[in-house]
Each structure stands twice: as structure tokens, then as C-alpha cells.
Design an enzyme around this catalytic site. Structure first.
Site, PDB file in Angstrom:
ATOM      1  N   ASN A   1      20.160  -1.343 -12.454  1.00 25.34           N
ATOM      2  CA  ASN A   1      18.801  -1.861 -12.211  1.00 25.34           C
ATOM      3  C   ASN A   1      17.790  -0.725 -12.020  1.00 25.34           C
ATOM      4  OD1 ASN A   1      19.444  -0.891  -9.688  1.00 25.34           O
ATOM      5  ND2 ASN A   1      19.223  -2.833  -8.599  1.00 25.34           N
TER       6      ASN A   1
ATOM      7  N   GLU B   1      16.622   0.914  -4.168  1.00 26.27           N
ATOM      8  CA  GLU B   1      16.591  -0.265  -5.025  1.00 26.27           C
ATOM      9  C   GLU B   1      15.167  -0.492  -5.550  1.00 26.27           C
ATOM     10  OE1 GLU B   1      19.265  -1.472  -5.948  1.00 26.27           O
ATOM     11  OE2 GLU B   1      20.664  -2.055  -4.365  1.00 26.27           O
TER      12      GLU B   1
END
Ligand code: GLP
Length: 240
Positions: free
Chosen positions: A135, A142
Site C-alpha cells: 500500500n 501507513e
């Protein structure tokens, strides 16, 4: 950003190790920023081989690692401390007193982050090794982590928990949190070496190299660093 495309994982690992060894030969007391995950394992194997062959010594090198799972002690076989010991430190002559990771078992996470940030202010890696999450995460930053973040407590995303569950007996055993260097810490390294392989990373590689620079894809921030080398295999580079 310099992008080197290799035939496969082995060639990627060989080239990445050469780059790190070159830095250590030029500066025997270099600071290495290190990463975990499957991507750098081959790189570390080649570093160990070079040490065994007498090509390089890591005696005066020190290291800082990117991240660690919260809740795992250093002797847990899925902790990143254990990973570093078994994949690299036990196979080279680095003084393990000079290796550093955030502690996943510290009683007070914020205190541990503060300690690590103070350490990173003193220790700017000559090269920071990075892998890439599917991702687009780097370390455990993140998507939508601010670019000015420093070492912090992270709630892992479902996609990262799923990606990393392959290394655990079951997905329920994967820790839900981690301590990670922030993006600002990572960008303070003098140079950055990203190793990436596999088709499942191709989309993230494309975004990192030529997409918009956005916290939605953390690795895109690397476009702003003056000395980044990406070494990726053909599969990871397939959308470039
Ligand atoms: C993990 C690590 C990252 C690593 C990434 C990719 O979540 N925290 O530092 O780069 O996953 O891992 P792999 O190389 O196994 O694909």
C-alpha cells in the site's frame, strides 16, 4: 531518484549489498539504517558473505532500525529484533551493542518513541535501507501519515496485517500496533536505498517513482530526497 531494474530478486540483492558495502568501505564507522521484511533478506545474506570472504568489516559500524511490533519481546521469533539478529547481526562482526531498534515491549510507548527520536537526532544514517509495503508504506508509516511525523505508535492497517500474516501461524497472532520511525526521521538519512521485488508491489512502485507526492502513498515522499536509489526487479518495475 535513481531507479535500477534487475532481472530478479537475487540480482537486486547483490546490487543492494554492493552499494552498502561500498559505503562501509569508504566509511568504516558508517551508520546503517536497516529494515526488515522479505525484501532485504537477500541483501543481508550478501553482506554476510562479503564479511565471511574478508571483503569488508562491520566492526565499527552502528545501526538504527526502522520499526518494531508492539507487544513482542526481542526474543520473540517474529520480532524485528530477532529478525535482525538471525538475518544479519549474528553473521557479521558488528558490535551488537551498537545496534538499535525501538523496543516493542517498553512499558510506556510514548517514552520509548521519545528515546528513539533523541537517538535519531544523534544518529543520521549514511544510508537508510527501505522496503515497500504493497500500500506504499515505508517503515510502518501507513497511508496518510504526515510527512513531518517522527517515531510514533502506529495502528496497522488491515492490508498490512494481512500481508504480514504469512509470517505468523495465524492472522490473529499478528500484532495490531507497531512503533515506527516517522517519515521525517527517514528523510533525514544522508541517502536512501529502497529494495523492492514482486508483481504485488508494481502499483506502489509506480506511485512512488512517478505518481503525485502525497501522504496517501507514503513512499512518494522519496521524490523529495536528493539521494535515493531504488533497486527493483522486473516484476516490481512492470508498471514503470
Ligand atoms: C513491513 C515492514 C516494512 C517492510 C514492508 C514490506 O510491514 N514494516 O519495513 O518494508 O513490510 O515487507 P516485505 O519486504 O516483506 O514485502
Amino acid at each position: 531518484m535513481k531507479v535500477i531494474i534487475t532481472e530478479n530478486y537475487d540480482e537486486m540483492s547483490q546490487k543492494a549489498a554492493e552499494l552498502i558495502i561500498d559505503i562501509v568501505k569508504k566509511n568504516p564507522s558508517a551508520i546503517l539504517g536497516l529494515a526488515t521484511g522479505s525484501s532485504p533478506i537477500g541483501t543481508y545474506k550478501n553482506m554476510a558473505k562479503a564479511y565471511e570472504n574478508g571483503e569488508v568489516s562491520f566492526k565499527n559500524v552502528s545501526s538504527v532500525n526502522l520499526d518494531e511490533y508492539v507487544g513482542l519481546t526481542a526474543d520473540h521469533d517474529q520480532s524485528y529484533a530477532y529478525f535482525m539478529k538471525t538475518n544479519l547481526f549474528d553473521h557479521i562482526d558488528i558490535d551488537q551493542k551498537n545496534t538499535n531498534l525501538p523496543s516493542g515491549s517498553a512499558p510506556d510507548c510514548q517514552k520509548e518513541c521519545d528515546r528513539y527520536n533523541a537517538l535519531l537526532d544523534e544518529m543520521k544514517p549514511d544510508v537508510q535501507v527501505l522496503g515497500l509495503g504493497s500500500n506504499g508504506h515505508i517503515g510502518f508509516n501507513e497511508p496518510n501519515t504526515p510527512f513531518d511525523s517522527v517515531t510514533h505508535l502506529v495502528d496497522l492497517t488491515e492490508s498490512t496485517i494481512k500481508d504480514n500474516s504469512r509470517l505468523f501461524n495465524s492472522i490473529d497472532e499478528v500484532p495490531r500496533q507497531a512503533l515506527s520511525m516517522g517519515i521525517k526521521n527517514i528523510m533525514q538519512a544522508k541517502s536512501i536505498l529502497m529494495v523492492v521485488s514482486g508483481k504485488n508491489k508494481a502499483e506502489a512502485v509506480k506511485g512512488m517513482v512517478k505518481g503525485e507526492i502525497t501522504p496517501a502513498l507514503p513512499a512518494s515522499v522519496l521524490q523529495l530526497h536528493p539521494f535515493v536509489t531504488v533497486i527493483c526487479d522486473k516484476d516490481a518495475a512492470s508498471l514503470l
